[in-house]
Design an enzyme around this catalytic site. Structure first.
Site, PDB file in Angstrom:
ATOM      1  CE  LYS A 116      52.197  60.374  49.116  1.00 40.42           C
ATOM      2  NZ  LYS A 116      50.851  59.933  48.588  1.00 40.42           N
ATOM      3  CD  GLU A 124      60.937  56.613  35.084  1.00 36.81           C
ATOM      4  OE1 GLU A 124      60.264  56.642  34.037  1.00 36.81           O
ATOM      5  OE2 GLU A 124      62.145  56.327  35.097  1.00 36.81           O
ATOM      6  CB  CYS A 138      52.959  55.817  32.479  1.00 35.34           C
ATOM      7  SG  CYS A 138      54.041  54.470  32.940  1.00 35.34           S
ATOM      8  CD  GLU A 190      49.493  59.921  31.102  1.00 32.65           C
ATOM      9  OE1 GLU A 190      49.545  60.750  32.034  1.00 32.65           O
ATOM     10  OE2 GLU A 190      50.293  58.984  30.965  1.00 32.65           O
TER      11      GLU A 190
HETATM   12  P1  NAD Z   1      49.922  62.036  40.750  1.00 36.10           P
HETATM   13  O1  NAD Z   1      51.032  62.860  40.216  1.00 36.10           O
HETATM   14  O2  NAD Z   1      48.675  62.695  41.113  1.00 36.10           O
HETATM   15  O3  NAD Z   1      50.402  61.261  42.056  1.00 36.10           O
HETATM   16  C1  NAD Z   1      51.562  60.475  42.117  1.00 36.10           C
HETATM   17  C2  NAD Z   1      52.082  60.483  43.538  1.00 36.10           C
HETATM   18  O4  NAD Z   1      52.466  61.814  43.882  1.00 36.10           O
HETATM   19  C3  NAD Z   1      51.051  60.060  44.578  1.00 36.10           C
HETATM   20  O5  NAD Z   1      51.692  59.335  45.605  1.00 36.10           O
HETATM   21  C4  NAD Z   1      50.565  61.393  45.116  1.00 36.10           C
HETATM   22  O6  NAD Z   1      50.054  61.316  46.415  1.00 36.10           O
HETATM   23  C5  NAD Z   1      51.836  62.212  45.077  1.00 36.10           C
HETATM   24  N1  NAD Z   1      51.633  63.661  45.031  1.00 36.10           N
HETATM   25  C6  NAD Z   1      50.554  64.347  44.548  1.00 36.10           C
HETATM   26  N2  NAD Z   1      50.751  65.668  44.713  1.00 36.10           N
HETATM   27  C7  NAD Z   1      51.963  65.829  45.292  1.00 36.10           C
HETATM   28  C8  NAD Z   1      52.729  66.962  45.690  1.00 36.10           C
HETATM   29  N3  NAD Z   1      52.280  68.212  45.534  1.00 36.10           N
HETATM   30  N4  NAD Z   1      53.935  66.749  46.235  1.00 36.10           N
HETATM   31  C9  NAD Z   1      54.421  65.508  46.380  1.00 36.10           C
HETATM   32  N5  NAD Z   1      53.746  64.402  46.039  1.00 36.10           N
HETATM   33  C10 NAD Z   1      52.527  64.557  45.491  1.00 36.10           C
HETATM   34  O7  NAD Z   1      49.724  60.890  39.696  1.00 36.10           O
HETATM   35  P2  NAD Z   1      48.687  59.681  39.751  1.00 36.10           P
HETATM   36  O8  NAD Z   1      47.356  60.204  39.361  1.00 36.10           O
HETATM   37  O9  NAD Z   1      48.797  58.937  41.021  1.00 36.10           O
HETATM   38  O10 NAD Z   1      49.292  58.728  38.626  1.00 36.10           O
HETATM   39  C11 NAD Z   1      48.998  58.844  37.298  1.00 36.10           C
HETATM   40  C12 NAD Z   1      50.121  59.528  36.557  1.00 36.10           C
HETATM   41  O11 NAD Z   1      51.352  58.852  36.763  1.00 36.10           O
HETATM   42  C13 NAD Z   1      49.924  59.503  35.069  1.00 36.10           C
HETATM   43  O12 NAD Z   1      50.209  60.759  34.529  1.00 36.10           O
HETATM   44  C14 NAD Z   1      50.949  58.492  34.579  1.00 36.10           C
HETATM   45  O13 NAD Z   1      51.387  58.643  33.284  1.00 36.10           O
HETATM   46  C15 NAD Z   1      52.033  58.661  35.545  1.00 36.10           C
HETATM   47  N6  NAD Z   1      52.849  57.448  35.592  1.00 36.10           N
HETATM   48  C16 NAD Z   1      54.098  57.479  35.050  1.00 36.10           C
HETATM   49  C17 NAD Z   1      54.877  56.348  35.053  1.00 36.10           C
HETATM   50  C18 NAD Z   1      56.243  56.322  34.467  1.00 36.10           C
HETATM   51  O14 NAD Z   1      56.995  55.418  34.780  1.00 36.10           O
HETATM   52  N7  NAD Z   1      56.615  57.251  33.639  1.00 36.10           N
HETATM   53  C19 NAD Z   1      54.391  55.195  35.644  1.00 36.10           C
HETATM   54  C20 NAD Z   1      53.113  55.210  36.176  1.00 36.10           C
HETATM   55  C21 NAD Z   1      52.360  56.365  36.160  1.00 36.10           C
END
Ligand code: NAD
Length: 462
Positions: free
Chosen positions: A170, A245, A279, A369
Site C-alpha cells: 500500500k 521505520e 527522514c 521533525e
Molecule cells: P505517514 O505516516 O502519514 O504515511 C506513511 C504511509 O502510511 C502512507 O502510505 C500512508 O497512507 C499510510 N498510513 C497513514 N495512516 C495510516 C493508518 N492509520 N494505518 C495504516 N497506514 C496508514 O507518513 P508520510 O507523511 O507519508 O511520511 C513522512 C514520514 O515518514 C516522516 O515522519 C518521515 O520521517 C518518515 N520516514 C521514515 C523513514 C525511515 O526509514 N525511518 C523513511 C522515510 C520517511
C-alpha cells in the site's frame, strides 16, 4: 501521466471494488496529473488472498531462482530508469537530475544487492547437533511513504522476495504512479502471479485494513512516528511481526578539529536534497562555540546558493506545516539567517532553503521533525554538551560526526543513540543496516540485516 485504473493483484490489473479516486498532483505547479483508485478493505482482502495463494510455491522456490527473478527486476528498473525519474519528478516534485541519480539510481542498487544476497545468504546453518533453517515469515503487508517513493518500496519488496515472502504493497497516496510503474516492472520481470500485489488507497482505509488483516504475517511500515505507534499496537495485539521505520531529528556534530567549511557545506546539502523530506536528514547542526559565527556565515551562504535548485514540498499540507514550523522558530526566538516562511513562488509548494541560528536544544524546531528544507544551528560548549544535545530528542535514526581524524569522530559516534552515523562525510552504503534507535523505529532495512527481517528460524535437532 499514464495511470492504471485498477489494482495489480494476482499478476493482473483488476478493477477496484469501489469507485473512489485519488487525485495525483504535481507539486511544482499544483495541477492534477492523474487519478488512481482508492482501494477499500475488499481490495486489500483480494490482494492478501492472492499473496497467500502464491506463498507456498514462492517460499519453496530455490534461492538461486528467486535471485534470478530479482536480478531480472533490477534489469527492468535499469531499462526504465528515465521513466522512473520522470514519474517521481511529476508526482514528488524532485528536480530531474536528483530523481535520476537518487530516486531511480538507489533502488536499482538496492535491487541488485538483494539479487546477490538471495543467491549467497546462508538460509541453513549447523549449530552443534541442530540444523537451523531461515524460512520466510509469510505474507508481508508493506506500507510506504512518499519521500523516496521507489526506494521505500524496493527496500521492503526486494528483501521480502529474496526471503521467499509474498507481498501486498500500500504505497503513499501522494506517489502512487511510481508504485504502479514498479508493479509493471514486477510483471515484466516475470515474477510469478500473486508474489507481489499492489493496492493504492488512503492510509486510514486501505493502509489500516492491510495492517489489521489476519492473513498478513508481518507488517513493514515506513512513515510517521504517530502512525507507526498505531500500527505497532495493532500488530502487538495480534502477536504479529512488525518493522517500523519512523521519523528522525538527526544531529550533524562538527567537532573543533574538523574541516569546518566542508562539514557545513555537506551538512546543508544533506538537508536541502529532496527539499528536506528525508527522514535521516541532519537537521540539527551542532557547532562549538568558538566556531559558531563562522559556521553560521558559511551555512547561510551555502543555503542561499541552493536557491532555485530546490524542488517543492510534496503537497499543500506539508507546505503549510513546514512554513508553520519556520514561523514557530522565529516566534521562539531563533534567528533566521537564510530563507524564511514566505513562499518564494506564486505557484507550487516551494519553501526557500532556510537556516536558523541561535537555536537552543529545547526549541520546537530543534525537537520536532519538520520534514522541510530547514537547518537549525545549535551551539555547544564541550564534547559532553554536544553529546547531550545530540542525544536529546525522542529520535535516533541517523547523524554525522566530523573531526580531524576518523578515530576521534568514531569515539564520539559510538556514544550517540542513533542507528547510522556518517564519519567525515562517509558515503551511502546500500548494504549497511538502516534503522532507528528510540522512537525512530524497530528493525533494520538494507543488506543482510534487512533480509533477516523477513525470515524466521526453525531448528531441527539430530
Ligand atoms: P505517514 O505516516 O502519514 O504515511 C506513511 C504511509 O502510511 C502512507 O502510505 C500512508 O497512507 C499510510 N498510513 C497513514 N495512516 C495510516 C493508518 N492509520 N494505518 C495504516 N497506514 C496508514 O507518513 P508520510 O507523511 O507519508 O511520511 C513522512 C514520514 O515518514 C516522516 O515522519 C518521515 O520521517 C518518515 N520516514 C521514515 C523513514 C525511515 O526509514 N525511518 C523513511 C522515510 C520517511
Amino acid at each position: 501521466m499514464k495511470a492504471h485504473d485498477g489494482m495489480y493483484i494476482g499478476g493482473e490489473w483488476r478493477a477496484a471494488v469501489g469507485t473512489d479516486l485519488i487525485a495525483v498532483v504535481d507539486p511544482a505547479d499544483e495541477q492534477v496529473i492523474a487519478h488512481v483508485p482508492a482501494g477499500t478493505a475488499e481490495d486489500v482482502d483480494a490482494a492478501v488472498s492472492a499473496a497467500r495463494e502464491a506463498l507456498p510455491e514462492w517460499a519453496a522456490t530455490p534461492p538461486a531462482e528467486r535471485a534470478a527473478k530479482i536480478a531480472a527486476l533490477r534489469d527492468v528498473l535499469v531499462a526504465r530508469k528515465d521513466e522512473i525519474a520522470e514519474t517521481v519528478t511529476a508526482e514528488l516534485g524532485a528536480p530531474l537530475p536528483f530523481s535520476q541519480s537518487v530516486h531511480a539510481g538507489v533502488p536499482i542498487l538496492v535491487a541488485g544487492s538483494y539479487a546477490e544476497l538471495a543467491a549467497s545468504y546462508a538460509f541453513e546453518e549447523k549449530v552443534g547437533n541442530s540444523t537451523v533453517y531461515a524460512e520466510p515469515v509469510g505474507v508481508v503487508g508493506a506500507i510506504t511513504p512518499w519521500n523516496y517513493p521507489l526506494h521505500q518500496i524496493v527496500a521492503k519488496v526486494a528483501p521480502a522476495l529474496a526471503a521467499g515472502c509474498t507481498v501486498v504493497l500500500k504505497p503513499a497516496e501522494d506517489t502512487p504512479l511510481t508504485a504502479q510503474l514498479f508493479a509493471e516492472a514486477i510483471h515484466e520481470a516475470g515474477i510469478p502471479a500473486g508474489v507481489f500485489n499492489l493496492v493504492t488507497g488512503l492510509g486510514p482505509v486501505a493502509g489500516q485494513a492491510l495492517a489489521e488483516h489476519g492473513g498478513v504475517d508481518l507488517v513493514s511500515f515506513t512513515g510517521s512516528t504517530a502512525v507507526g505507534k498505531q500500527i505497532g499496537a495493532t500488530a502487538g495485539a495480534a502477536v504479529k511481526r512488525v518493522a517500523l521505520e519512523l521519523g528522525g531529528k538527526s544531529a550533524n556534530v562538527i567537532l573543533p578539529s574538523a574541516d569546518l567549511a566542508k562539514a557545513v557545506g555537506v551538512g546543508i546539502a544533506n538537508v536541502m536534497g529532496n527539499s528536506g523530506q528525508t527522514c535521516s536528514a541532519w537537521t540539527r547542526m551542532l557547532v562549538h562555540t568558538s566556531q559558531y559565527d563562522e559556521a553560521v556565515a558559511l551555512a547561510a551562504e551555502a543555503a542561499a546558493k541552493y536557491g532555485d535548485r530546490i524542488g517543492p514540498l510534496v503537497n499543500a499540507k506539508q507546505h503549510a506545516r513546514v512554513r508553520g514550523y519556520i514561523e514557530k522558530g522565529v516566534a521562539e526566538g531563533a534567528r533566521l539567517v537564510a530563507g524564511g516562511p514566505d513562499a518564494p513562488r506564486e505557484q507550487g509548494y516551494f519553501v526557500s532553503p532556510t537556516v536558523f541560528a541561535d537555536v537552543t536544544p529545547e526549541m520546537t524546531i530543534a525537537q520536532e521533525e519538520i520534514f522541510g528544507p530547514v537547518v537549525s544551528i545549535i551551539r555547544y560548549e564541550d564534547e559532553d554538551d554536544a553529546l547531550r544535545i545530540a542525544n536529546g530528542t525522542v529520535y535516533g535514526l541517523a547523524g554525522a560526526v566530523w573531526a580531524g581524524d576518523d578515530a576521534e569522530a568514531v569515539a564520539f559516534a559510538r556514544r550517540m543513540d542513533t542507528g547510522q552515523v556518517d564519519i567525515n562525510g562517509g558515503r551511502f552504503n546500500p548494504l549497511a543496516p538502516f534503522g532507528g534507535y528510540k522512537q525512530s523505529g524497530v528493525g533494520r532495512e538494507l543488506g543482510s540485516h534487512g533480509l533477516a527481517e523477513y525470515l524466521q528460524t526453525k531448528s531441527l535437532q539430530f
